[in-house]
Scaffold this active site. Sequence first.
Site, PDB file in Angstrom:
ATOM      1  N   HIS A 171       0.851  -1.206   0.000  1.00 51.40           N
ATOM      2  CA  HIS A 171       0.000   0.000   0.000  1.00 51.40           C
ATOM      3  C   HIS A 171       0.886   1.256   0.000  1.00 51.40           C
ATOM      4  O   HIS A 171       0.848   2.056   0.947  1.00 51.40           O
ATOM      5  CB  HIS A 171      -0.848  -0.064   1.282  1.00 51.40           C
ATOM      6  N   GLU A 275      -1.061   1.296  -5.327  1.00 49.91           N
ATOM      7  CA  GLU A 275      -0.828   0.088  -4.544  1.00 49.91           C
ATOM      8  C   GLU A 275      -0.918  -1.148  -5.430  1.00 49.91           C
ATOM      9  O   GLU A 275      -1.909  -1.315  -6.161  1.00 49.91           O
ATOM     10  CB  GLU A 275      -1.885   0.001  -3.443  1.00 49.91           C
TER      11      GLU A 275
HETATM   12  O1  TA6 Z   1      -6.120   1.657  -0.229  1.00 53.05           O
HETATM   13  C1  TA6 Z   1      -7.094   2.649  -0.087  1.00 53.05           C
HETATM   14  C2  TA6 Z   1      -7.756   2.457   1.271  1.00 53.05           C
HETATM   15  O2  TA6 Z   1      -8.399   1.219   1.340  1.00 53.05           O
HETATM   16  C3  TA6 Z   1      -8.708   3.627   1.511  1.00 53.05           C
HETATM   17  O3  TA6 Z   1     -10.058   3.199   1.445  1.00 53.05           O
HETATM   18  C4  TA6 Z   1      -8.291   4.135   2.888  1.00 53.05           C
HETATM   19  O4  TA6 Z   1      -8.995   3.432   3.888  1.00 53.05           O
HETATM   20  C5  TA6 Z   1      -6.802   3.800   2.869  1.00 53.05           C
HETATM   21  O5  TA6 Z   1      -6.773   2.493   2.311  1.00 53.05           O
HETATM   22  C6  TA6 Z   1      -6.073   3.955   4.171  1.00 53.05           C
HETATM   23  O6  TA6 Z   1      -6.365   2.912   5.023  1.00 53.05           O
HETATM   24  P1  TA6 Z   1      -5.641   2.891   6.488  1.00 53.05           P
HETATM   25  O7  TA6 Z   1      -6.220   1.699   7.152  1.00 53.05           O
HETATM   26  O8  TA6 Z   1      -4.172   2.783   6.256  1.00 53.05           O
HETATM   27  O9  TA6 Z   1      -5.987   4.219   7.116  1.00 53.05           O
END
Ligand code: TA6
Length: 305
Positions: A171, A275
């Site tokens: 991510h 990601e």
């Molecule tokens: O990858 C995008 C996502 O799923 C968004 O929906 C947002 O929730 C982001 O990840 C961040 O997630 P986190 O749990 O790291 O705050």
Amino acid sequence: MTTAQHLNKQFGIAGQLSFRTDASGLVVAEIDNAQATASLCLQGAHLMSWQPRNQDQPVVWLSRAAKLASGKSIRGGAPVCWPWFGAHVSEAGFPGHGYARTVPWQVVESGTEPNGATRLTLRLVENAKTRAQWEHVCHVDLTVIVGDTLRMELSTENTGTVDFVIGEALHTYLRISDIGAVRVTGLNGCEYWDKVGGSHLRKQDGAITFTGETDRVYINTAAECVIEDDKFKRRIHIKKSGSLATVVWTPWSEKADKMGDMGQPDGWREMVCVESANAVDNVVTVASGTRHTLIVEYRTEQIQS
Ligand code: TA6
């Protein structure tokens, strides 16, 4: 002898790789070689930064408000989402994006590549907490190879007798000049789940540009993506294998303010997440006795003005 001291003795590489204990008590690997610098928190095998020496700006973004704390995710870097992506399919109380990024990993190998890049491999440490959320028997390793490119390999080996399904992602938060000034190419024509305002299946038309919250899971794509950043006069190439989903995300202002850890002022404007994942339609079945590896390589290219 502290953990960091033990690690320096066993895995440290003079002039390249050392381990230190952060004020939070977490152990951080510092990589500083002829090609680049990087840092990685052993909790979550969480790469927090990467800056090739030929770049004025970091390539991997870390929030100025990022905090290291036991059991807590770190805002920015390259969080390891595993063994599910997003919310757990049935357990609302389980952590979003899985538990891998908030549990201890142990160093299993370090070395220097023939081209001088620094290699470090970590393995997720299973315990009662992880087994309570994931009963399968497996080894999960992350290898990072840090040089003027960054290679990350997330490997899941099914050492049990039963097939299992995983969702996963690296991510990664990429550092950009401004979210309103960049575009992401490579996904033209791809279908994606648009998660803003529900979940709608759409098709990408041309380059991705940003004018508001963007949260998309592109499916059935092994495409290389490029972040085109004219202001920073650079492109960031993101080339992957073992991944059929790509997530593109910016929280924009309102969600960033609610999150509270994107860093002020407007830290959210300096990052975009691209990601490399296996999620939604593209979760992966890892058959008993086999190994699945998601690989991503990041490299920069200067834009000649
Ligand atoms: O990858 C995008 C996502 O799923 C968004 O929906 C947002 O929730 C982001 O990840 C961040 O997630 P986190 O749990 O790291 O705050």
